[in-house]
Design an enzyme around this catalytic site. Structure first.
Site, PDB file in Angstrom:
ATOM      1  N   ARG A   1      11.773 -11.172  -1.608  1.00 20.51           N
ATOM      2  CA  ARG A   1      11.636  -9.768  -1.847  1.00 20.51           C
ATOM      3  C   ARG A   1      10.133  -9.543  -1.304  1.00 20.51           C
ATOM      4  O   ARG A   1       9.844  -8.275  -0.848  1.00 20.51           O
ATOM      5  CB  ARG A   1      11.636  -9.203  -3.054  1.00 20.51           C
ATOM      6  CG  ARG A   1      13.186  -9.356  -3.761  1.00 20.51           C
ATOM      7  CD  ARG A   1      13.423  -8.459  -4.987  1.00 20.51           C
ATOM      8  NE  ARG A   1      13.327  -7.184  -4.610  1.00 20.51           N
ATOM      9  CZ  ARG A   1      12.912  -6.092  -5.571  1.00 20.51           C
ATOM     10  NH1 ARG A   1      12.799  -6.602  -7.042  1.00 20.51           N
ATOM     11  NH2 ARG A   1      13.009  -4.912  -5.290  1.00 20.51           N
ATOM     12  N   CYS A   2       9.158 -10.563  -0.829  1.00 17.93           N
ATOM     13  CA  CYS A   2       7.959 -10.148  -0.457  1.00 17.93           C
ATOM     14  C   CYS A   2       7.682 -10.356   0.974  1.00 17.93           C
ATOM     15  O   CYS A   2       8.255 -11.376   1.402  1.00 17.93           O
ATOM     16  CB  CYS A   2       7.207 -11.091  -1.193  1.00 17.93           C
ATOM     17  SG  CYS A   2       5.319 -11.020  -0.540  1.00 17.93           S
ATOM     18  N   SER A   3       7.244  -9.561   1.816  1.00 16.12           N
ATOM     19  CA  SER A   3       7.471  -9.690   3.269  1.00 16.12           C
ATOM     20  C   SER A   3       6.503 -10.664   3.787  1.00 16.12           C
ATOM     21  O   SER A   3       6.696 -11.561   4.513  1.00 16.12           O
ATOM     22  CB  SER A   3       7.050  -8.179   3.804  1.00 16.12           C
ATOM     23  OG  SER A   3       5.510  -7.805   3.330  1.00 16.12           O
TER      24      SER A   3
END
Length: 113
Positions: free
Chosen positions: A9-11
């Site tokens: 979920r972390c870019s």
């Protein structure tokens, strides 16, 4: 083999995966929110990073602000907090043998190849 501690979920974490794909070397993805890091693993990661525990904490994360900010915590307390709440761990962490980095920006990965 290279390992990346990854949060899909972390870019920034996804950018780390993309960088590893571009380097074209095999790597192992560790989704540390699904398979939490043990205290022993976290201590080993901190040693490879040459970080103090607080340096690996996402101090703006709501969990930290609400539960830990402003408290007088020992290194062990901080490690325990990260083990209990893995979302507090800065990401992505890339490990190659005895070398490790927090891949922010993603180009830092090249430093440990």
């Amino acid at each position: 083999m290279i390992k990346i501690y990854h949060n899909p979920r972390c870019s920034k974490s996804r950018e780390g995966i993309s960088e590893l794909d571009n380097i074209n070397q095999p790597y192992e993805v560790i989704k540390y929110l699904e398979n939490p890091i043990t205290k022993e693993e976290l201590i080993a990661i901190l040693k490879k990073l040459n970080y103090k525990p607080i340096e690996l904490v996402r101090t703006k994360e709501a969990i930290w602000v609400e539960n830990f900010k402003g408290k007088n915590l020992s290194d062990n307390d901080i490690i325990e907090a990260m083990v209990q709440y893995p979302k507090l761990i800065e990401r992505p962490i890339v490990i190659n043998g005895n070398k490790a980095i927090v891949a922010r920006p993603k180009e830092k990965i090249k430093e440990i190849l």
